[in-house]
Write an enzyme that holds these catalytic residues in place. Sequence first.
Site, mmCIF file in Angstrom:
data_model
loop_
_atom_site.group_PDB
_atom_site.id
_atom_site.type_symbol
_atom_site.label_atom_id
_atom_site.label_comp_id
_atom_site.label_asym_id
_atom_site.label_seq_id
_atom_site.Cartn_x
_atom_site.Cartn_y
_atom_site.Cartn_z
ATOM 1 N N LYS A 172 8.872 25.409 -16.618
ATOM 2 C CA LYS A 172 10.254 25.624 -16.186
ATOM 3 C C LYS A 172 11.121 25.984 -17.387
ATOM 4 O O LYS A 172 11.048 25.316 -18.432
ATOM 5 C CB LYS A 172 10.790 24.355 -15.520
ATOM 6 C CG LYS A 172 10.128 24.060 -14.199
ATOM 7 C CD LYS A 172 10.560 25.064 -13.156
ATOM 8 C CE LYS A 172 9.696 24.985 -11.920
ATOM 9 N NZ LYS A 172 10.100 25.933 -10.887
ATOM 10 N N ASP A 200 9.360 30.076 -15.436
ATOM 11 C CA ASP A 200 10.137 30.150 -14.194
ATOM 12 C C ASP A 200 11.563 29.678 -14.472
ATOM 13 O O ASP A 200 11.777 28.512 -14.788
ATOM 14 C CB ASP A 200 9.462 29.249 -13.145
ATOM 15 C CG ASP A 200 10.142 29.324 -11.791
ATOM 16 O OD1 ASP A 200 11.160 30.025 -11.664
ATOM 17 O OD2 ASP A 200 9.639 28.674 -10.853
ATOM 18 N N GLU A 226 9.332 34.360 -13.861
ATOM 19 C CA GLU A 226 9.654 34.175 -12.438
ATOM 20 C C GLU A 226 11.145 33.911 -12.236
ATOM 21 O O GLU A 226 11.756 33.153 -12.994
ATOM 22 C CB GLU A 226 8.824 32.993 -11.934
ATOM 23 C CG GLU A 226 8.979 32.652 -10.469
ATOM 24 C CD GLU A 226 7.894 31.662 -10.016
ATOM 25 O OE1 GLU A 226 6.735 31.768 -10.485
ATOM 26 O OE2 GLU A 226 8.219 30.763 -9.218
ATOM 27 N N GLU A 252 10.509 33.659 -3.647
ATOM 28 C CA GLU A 252 10.406 32.385 -2.926
ATOM 29 C C GLU A 252 11.689 32.068 -2.161
ATOM 30 O O GLU A 252 11.663 31.260 -1.247
ATOM 31 C CB GLU A 252 10.049 31.254 -3.896
ATOM 32 C CG GLU A 252 11.166 30.881 -4.844
ATOM 33 C CD GLU A 252 10.762 29.759 -5.792
ATOM 34 O OE1 GLU A 252 10.052 30.042 -6.754
ATOM 35 O OE2 GLU A 252 11.160 28.609 -5.553
ATOM 36 N N ASP A 275 6.877 32.501 0.348
ATOM 37 C CA ASP A 275 6.304 31.178 0.624
ATOM 38 C C ASP A 275 5.950 31.111 2.107
ATOM 39 O O ASP A 275 6.812 31.309 2.960
ATOM 40 C CB ASP A 275 7.313 30.088 0.263
ATOM 41 C CG ASP A 275 6.709 28.699 0.323
ATOM 42 O OD1 ASP A 275 6.805 27.973 -0.678
ATOM 43 O OD2 ASP A 275 6.135 28.325 1.380
ATOM 44 N N HIS A 302 4.140 31.899 -3.211
ATOM 45 C CA HIS A 302 4.710 30.653 -3.712
ATOM 46 C C HIS A 302 4.154 29.528 -2.849
ATOM 47 O O HIS A 302 4.021 29.686 -1.638
ATOM 48 C CB HIS A 302 6.236 30.727 -3.583
ATOM 49 C CG HIS A 302 6.950 29.470 -3.968
ATOM 50 N ND1 HIS A 302 7.366 28.525 -3.044
ATOM 51 C CD2 HIS A 302 7.338 29.013 -5.176
ATOM 52 C CE1 HIS A 302 7.973 27.537 -3.688
ATOM 53 N NE2 HIS A 302 7.977 27.807 -4.973
ATOM 54 N N GLU A 335 -0.836 28.977 -6.666
ATOM 55 C CA GLU A 335 0.101 27.999 -7.226
ATOM 56 C C GLU A 335 -0.259 26.591 -6.766
ATOM 57 O O GLU A 335 -0.319 26.309 -5.567
ATOM 58 C CB GLU A 335 1.540 28.331 -6.804
ATOM 59 C CG GLU A 335 2.521 27.281 -7.313
ATOM 60 C CD GLU A 335 3.970 27.733 -7.291
ATOM 61 O OE1 GLU A 335 4.296 28.652 -6.525
ATOM 62 O OE2 GLU A 335 4.762 27.146 -8.063
#
Length: 382
Positions: A172, A200, A226, A252, A275, A302, A335
């Site tokens: 992250k 991300d 991302e 996502e 997703d 996702h 993922e």
Amino acid sequence: MKISEIKTYVLKAELENHGFGWSQRVTDRRQTAICEVVTDRGISGLGEAFYFGGPADIAAAIMKDALGPLLIGKDPFDTCVIWDSLYNYTRDQGMKGLTLSAISGIDIALWDIKGKALGLPVYKLLGGAYRNRARVYATGLYEPQNASNIADALAQEALGYKKEGFTGMKLKIGYGIRTDLKYIKAVREAIGEDLYLMVDANHAYNAAEAIRLAREMERFDIYWFEEPVPPEDVDGYLEVKQNSSILITGGECEYTRYGFRELINRRAVDILQPDLCATGGFSEMMKIIAMASAANVPVIPHVWGTNVGLAASLQLFAALPHFPERRFPQEPFFEYDRSPHPLRQGVTREKFVTEQGYLKIPDGPGLGVSLDMDFIKKYTAR
Ligand code: CA
């Protein structure tokens, strides 16, 4: 066969050590909304609605109270007909967001019913398996809330994934460029050159910031970047993509074939990440994949949530085509959320375990999982 009842389960659990943070906020709890569609033939199907941030009770209420009555008496094999009717029923106020998560949960449950009724895994009904195991990457490396040195804690966590056999992981970022670079450096130095590292930002930046960061990150061999910018900023995505040598991914926070049309037609990302539990379930996801495939834009879904959503996503992943087909195709990454989640494994009797960086794709009927009702009762929110 006719649908006779819609049941929902809202589960909540608090996290230890004050939870974890990312570029948008900190959470100290996990929750989920699972649905069970029951038929008059004794077969029932499971689905999970993606939510994050909003209370899972709302997704459950949409599934049970708003959409449930429309399903009673319907044939669960009519998945596209049902999908279009549910979407159209809620369209005026529900084109994106939690309404679509709720439709996704129901659609997934209908496909589970179809698979169980035919004695086939869902991937067979989607067109067959391109693969029978999923190469996973670890989604983790959030901001710990109890660490005195965050960069050191992230490096330790990353090393743990490497020791477990993961060949890729996602960090992250989005905390500000200098902080991001500090964390990226710490993680890359800990895991060495060979592993894939993705980052991300959870749409923390504007295009100019994201471009500057992308250039600074190049030296750390980042596989993809991302959600650099907010999902509504399609021109920002294009700007970042045109000015970055790192692959740009997103999707996502997008929903349905209608939402993905612009991302695909404008070639706004290098990899699309719809997703399954949010974008509309299997019925809609297969349409998005077909559109992406026609434009030769890769899809790497996702994945989030408990074992129910995970099992459904693995069925989809089996049936995910190559972009493009070739003699030695690039194997997509699956993922695999490793952030703290007390509900993830317990909800199903079947447990998922990685072996040398891979998850086996269940080949039992439907999604291949069943609820552990003792666990469900224990964590059901009152
Ligand atoms: Ca993400």
